[in-house]
Design a protein around this motif. Sequence first.
Motif, PDB file in Angstrom:
ATOM      1  N   PHE A  95       0.833  -1.202   0.000  1.00 47.08           N
ATOM      2  CA  PHE A  95       0.000   0.000   0.000  1.00 47.08           C
ATOM      3  C   PHE A  95       0.869   1.255   0.000  1.00 47.08           C
ATOM      4  N   ASN A 146       1.854   2.743  -3.258  1.00 43.52           N
ATOM      5  CA  ASN A 146       0.788   3.254  -4.115  1.00 43.52           C
ATOM      6  C   ASN A 146       0.305   4.596  -3.588  1.00 43.52           C
ATOM      7  N   LYS A 147      -0.323   5.365  -4.460  1.00 41.18           N
ATOM      8  CA  LYS A 147      -0.867   6.653  -4.070  1.00 41.18           C
ATOM      9  C   LYS A 147      -2.381   6.524  -3.869  1.00 41.18           C
ATOM     10  N   PHE A 148      -2.818   6.854  -2.671  1.00 37.15           N
ATOM     11  CA  PHE A 148      -4.234   6.861  -2.358  1.00 37.15           C
ATOM     12  C   PHE A 148      -4.729   8.301  -2.296  1.00 37.15           C
ATOM     13  N   ASN A 202      -6.479   5.677   2.818  1.00 41.74           N
ATOM     14  CA  ASN A 202      -5.660   4.526   3.194  1.00 41.74           C
ATOM     15  C   ASN A 202      -6.301   3.671   4.288  1.00 41.74           C
TER      16      ASN A 202
END
Length: 240
Positions: free
Chosen positions: A156, A159-161, A166
């Motif tokens: 996670f 990755n870009k949330f 998140n």
Amino acid sequence: MDTSTTTQVIGEIIGTLILVLLGDGVVAGVSLRKSKAEGAGWVAITLGWGAGVTIGAYAAGYMSFAHLNPAVTIGMAIAGNIGWNMVVPYILGQMIGAILGAILLYIHYYPHWKETEDPAAILGTFATGPAIRSLGANLISEIIGTFMLVFALLAFGMNKFGEGLNPIAVGILILVIGLSLGGTTGYAINPARDLGPRLAHAFLPIPNKGDSDWGYAWVPVLGPIIGGSLAALLFMALPI
């Protein structure tokens, strides 16, 4: 993170308290006699735990890294995402929060303990236990479940949330681990979540309670630490 060590520990206390109160709270609602949720089943429990972790992470996230789990903290230290000097303070905060959450659970369901005559059901509202008691297999289950947790959390981070999303992804992760892998041991995947409430079960004056099953208690502590550590080591070895 720029906040002080004290603030971060407070965040871990608050987040883990909420995680345990809401997570064990849904187990209590399903398991205790004369609860309106009695008998709602495993899907309700896993949904409650997923949501409880999400809310705990939101509550802690502006103060700490919202690990809420010693296995996650150790895994993140191995991966270099947190300094080793923060590991012990984080774990102490998590343990304090877990015990306080269990105490609040006891108060909240106070009349229902006397109505519940099954000591195993009472213990199950505080700590995990295996569906089939086989300590080696139970240990492996906790290792695998926590490996998936920590490896996914590290992924996670790559990755870009969208802002604030998140914790929702983390809650979905907890839900799917519970639904797919949790049926063997109740998926502690978190030493503080199991050991803190188990300690509370041991010292609280709960009617109809039995022993706290200390012969099993090492499994949901050691298994998650091994699983989280292995996940971090593998993640660091990947060519990324």
